[in-house]
Design an enzyme around this catalytic site. Structure first.
Site, mmCIF file in Angstrom:
data_model
loop_
_atom_site.group_PDB
_atom_site.id
_atom_site.type_symbol
_atom_site.label_atom_id
_atom_site.label_comp_id
_atom_site.label_asym_id
_atom_site.label_seq_id
_atom_site.Cartn_x
_atom_site.Cartn_y
_atom_site.Cartn_z
ATOM 1 N N LYS A 112 46.763 42.522 42.986
ATOM 2 C CA LYS A 112 47.221 43.814 43.465
ATOM 3 C C LYS A 112 47.250 44.816 42.321
ATOM 4 C CE LYS A 112 50.664 44.536 41.618
ATOM 5 N NZ LYS A 112 51.048 44.589 40.182
ATOM 6 N N TYR A 197 55.102 47.018 45.648
ATOM 7 C CA TYR A 197 55.979 45.989 46.240
ATOM 8 C C TYR A 197 57.016 46.607 47.166
ATOM 9 C CZ TYR A 197 54.049 42.495 43.072
ATOM 10 O OH TYR A 197 53.206 41.636 42.417
HETATM 11 P P1 NAD Z 1 46.620 41.985 30.906
HETATM 12 O O1 NAD Z 1 46.334 43.249 30.199
HETATM 13 O O2 NAD Z 1 47.615 41.053 30.330
HETATM 14 O O3 NAD Z 1 45.250 41.169 31.107
HETATM 15 C C1 NAD Z 1 44.045 41.784 31.494
HETATM 16 C C2 NAD Z 1 42.858 40.889 31.194
HETATM 17 O O4 NAD Z 1 41.673 41.620 31.455
HETATM 18 C C3 NAD Z 1 42.768 40.426 29.731
HETATM 19 O O5 NAD Z 1 42.303 39.110 29.706
HETATM 20 C C4 NAD Z 1 41.727 41.343 29.143
HETATM 21 O O6 NAD Z 1 41.034 40.751 28.088
HETATM 22 C C5 NAD Z 1 40.801 41.545 30.326
HETATM 23 N N1 NAD Z 1 39.989 42.771 30.234
HETATM 24 C C6 NAD Z 1 38.686 42.838 30.492
HETATM 25 N N2 NAD Z 1 38.241 44.081 30.354
HETATM 26 C C7 NAD Z 1 39.271 44.837 29.979
HETATM 27 C C8 NAD Z 1 39.434 46.215 29.691
HETATM 28 N N3 NAD Z 1 38.423 47.064 29.770
HETATM 29 N N4 NAD Z 1 40.659 46.630 29.353
HETATM 30 C C9 NAD Z 1 41.702 45.801 29.298
HETATM 31 N N5 NAD Z 1 41.619 44.472 29.591
HETATM 32 C C10 NAD Z 1 40.415 44.010 29.914
HETATM 33 O O7 NAD Z 1 46.993 42.363 32.402
HETATM 34 P P2 NAD Z 1 47.776 41.480 33.463
HETATM 35 O O8 NAD Z 1 49.222 41.814 33.402
HETATM 36 O O9 NAD Z 1 47.374 40.072 33.371
HETATM 37 O O10 NAD Z 1 47.240 42.137 34.827
HETATM 38 C C11 NAD Z 1 45.958 41.854 35.352
HETATM 39 C C12 NAD Z 1 45.962 42.164 36.869
HETATM 40 O O11 NAD Z 1 46.913 41.334 37.493
HETATM 41 C C13 NAD Z 1 46.344 43.591 37.242
HETATM 42 O O12 NAD Z 1 45.597 44.007 38.338
HETATM 43 C C14 NAD Z 1 47.809 43.495 37.607
HETATM 44 O O13 NAD Z 1 48.226 44.481 38.532
HETATM 45 C C15 NAD Z 1 47.864 42.112 38.214
HETATM 46 N N6 NAD Z 1 49.203 41.492 38.072
HETATM 47 C C16 NAD Z 1 49.787 40.991 39.174
HETATM 48 C C17 NAD Z 1 51.021 40.409 39.103
HETATM 49 C C18 NAD Z 1 51.653 39.815 40.331
HETATM 50 O O14 NAD Z 1 52.837 39.538 40.290
HETATM 51 N N7 NAD Z 1 50.918 39.594 41.389
HETATM 52 C C19 NAD Z 1 51.692 40.345 37.876
HETATM 53 C C20 NAD Z 1 51.056 40.857 36.750
HETATM 54 C C21 NAD Z 1 49.807 41.428 36.866
#
Ligand code: NAD
Length: 353
Positions: A112, A197
């Site tokens: 999401k 949410y």
């Molecule tokens: P994060 O920044 O920790 O991780 C992002 C990942 O994408 C990293 O591995 C990074 O290397 C990669 N990536 C590839 N191209 C990139 C770019 N151009 N810029 C930045 N990162 C890049 O983020 P996250 O917190 O893991 O979130 C990722 C997704 O998951 C988002 O869509 C977020 O909304 C979703 N999320 C959902 C929940 C949930 O509870 N369902 C919780 C956290 C995150």
């Protein structure tokens, strides 16, 4: 997990998942949850960082050929170990990787918010439909007993009709250099990230779709940090029967509440409503008491079972698109200061349960 265990997974018809994007959410929640799933297991990873892939390979005993980069990702089409691709990338990359996964013939879970525009959501749904694969959104709270209780109490009108809802979800976003503060990467600020949410919670507690929204941006305390996205937002969602939901989201304020006021009582999740753990709730009759679950394990297992049993997910792509439509309407209402009407199409499994 050793190699023999990986082979047993196949024999037991557990489906293989590949995580695309090995950031915080994959590392801290989805990977550990995949150690607890019964119908699926971690079979592969996709990341631009080879070192990271190799660390995951060690921890999860992944085969050499199941490590991919974003560039060679499309080769996953010929990998029989991978049944499901789970897209866990920054928001604006969801559309590209969901459509590529669909073209590779893989079922898809997308985090999401589904995408940064309704057009992208539609493209993703079409790609999955054309490829004959299933698509679900990472809406983990549908699998949490506290949220299922809010759905039951609201939709079954246990305390009579719900007349008013309050939903707040906010956090201190932290580091100013992250993609969450970049408009292009994130599509917006806290509304896209955590406010979503509230939209979800209000709809599944009321068991109906809003007919209009009003909204306003909160005044920025740190305009430099929040130069591209909103710092916070308050909004209302109106329902056909006159019910109204009062909502708030923020990247500077900790908030966590989902509350429903009904004809004959009230029920709420607080002070922890939307987190992974430690949820708590009460009704006008006393506390709710549910066993803590691993939301993501239940969510991924249910998707695997949808594929095995040939049924649709309770959190399908259409639900993700519906929510992005509502988020866009909230932004429009905040920008224009006007009430924005919504004409949402119901779909099967609209509010689940
Ligand atoms: P994060 O920044 O920790 O991780 C992002 C990942 O994408 C990293 O591995 C990074 O290397 C990669 N990536 C590839 N191209 C990139 C770019 N151009 N810029 C930045 N990162 C890049 O983020 P996250 O917190 O893991 O979130 C990722 C997704 O998951 C988002 O869509 C977020 O909304 C979703 N999320 C959902 C929940 C949930 O509870 N369902 C919780 C956290 C995150």
């Amino acid at each position: 997990m050793d190699m023999a265990k990986q082979d047993r997974n196949k024999e037991q018809k557990r489906l293989g998942i590949a995580l695309v994007g090995l950031g915080t959410y994959s590392e801290q929640e989805l990977g550990p949850a995949l150690k607890e799933t019964n119908h699926c297991y971690l079979a592969g990873v996709v990341s631009s960082e080879r070192d990271k892939c190799e660390q995951w390979q060690k921890e999860y005993n992944l085969k050499d050929e199941n490590l991919y980069s974003y560039d060679d990702f499309d080769e996953i089409s010929s990998n029989k170990d991978i049944d499901i691709v789970y897209v866990v990338l920054p928001n604006d990359m969801h559309a590209e990787f969901v459509t590529r996964a669909a073209k590779a013939g893989k079922h898809v879970i997308c985090e999401k918010p589904m995408a940064t525009s309704v057009e992208d959501c539609q493209r993703m749904i079409d790609a999955c439909r054309e490829a004959g694969v299933k698509l679900a959104i990472g809406y983990r709270l549908h699998y949490d007993p506290y949220h299922q209780e809010m759905m039951r109490l609201g939709q079954d009108e246990v305390y009579g009709k719900v007349k008013k809802l309050i939903a707040k979800n906010g956090m201190d976003v932290g580091d100013e250099n992250q993609w969450r503060l970049d408009r292009e990467d994130a599509g917006g600020g806290p509304l896209m990230d955590v406010g979503i949410y509230c939209v979800q919670g209000v709809i599944y507690t009321k068991g109906a779709l809003p007919v209009s929204v009003t909204a306003r941006f909160t005044k920025k305390q740190d305009p430099e940090k929040f130069d591209e996205v909103e710092e916070g937002l308050t909004w209302e969602m109106q329902f056909a029967d006159g019910t109204e939901a009062f909502c708030e989201t923020s990247y500077v304020k900790e908030q966590n509440l989902l509350r429903a006021e009904a004809e004959n009582g009230w029920f709420e999740l607080a002070p922890v409503a939307y987190e992974y753990r430690g949820l708590s709730g009460r009704t006008s009759d006393g506390p709710m008491n549910f066993k803590e679950v691993r939301q993501q394990a239940l969510q991924m297992d249910d998707f695997a079972r949808c594929i095995i049993e040939g049924r649709e997910s309770i959190v399908p792509g259409e639900m993700g698109m519906r929510d992005v439509q509502i988020l866009e309407a909230i932004y429009e209402a905040a920008r224009t200061g006007k009430k924005v009407e919504l004409h949402l199409e119901p779909f099967e499994n609209l509010v689940e349960m």
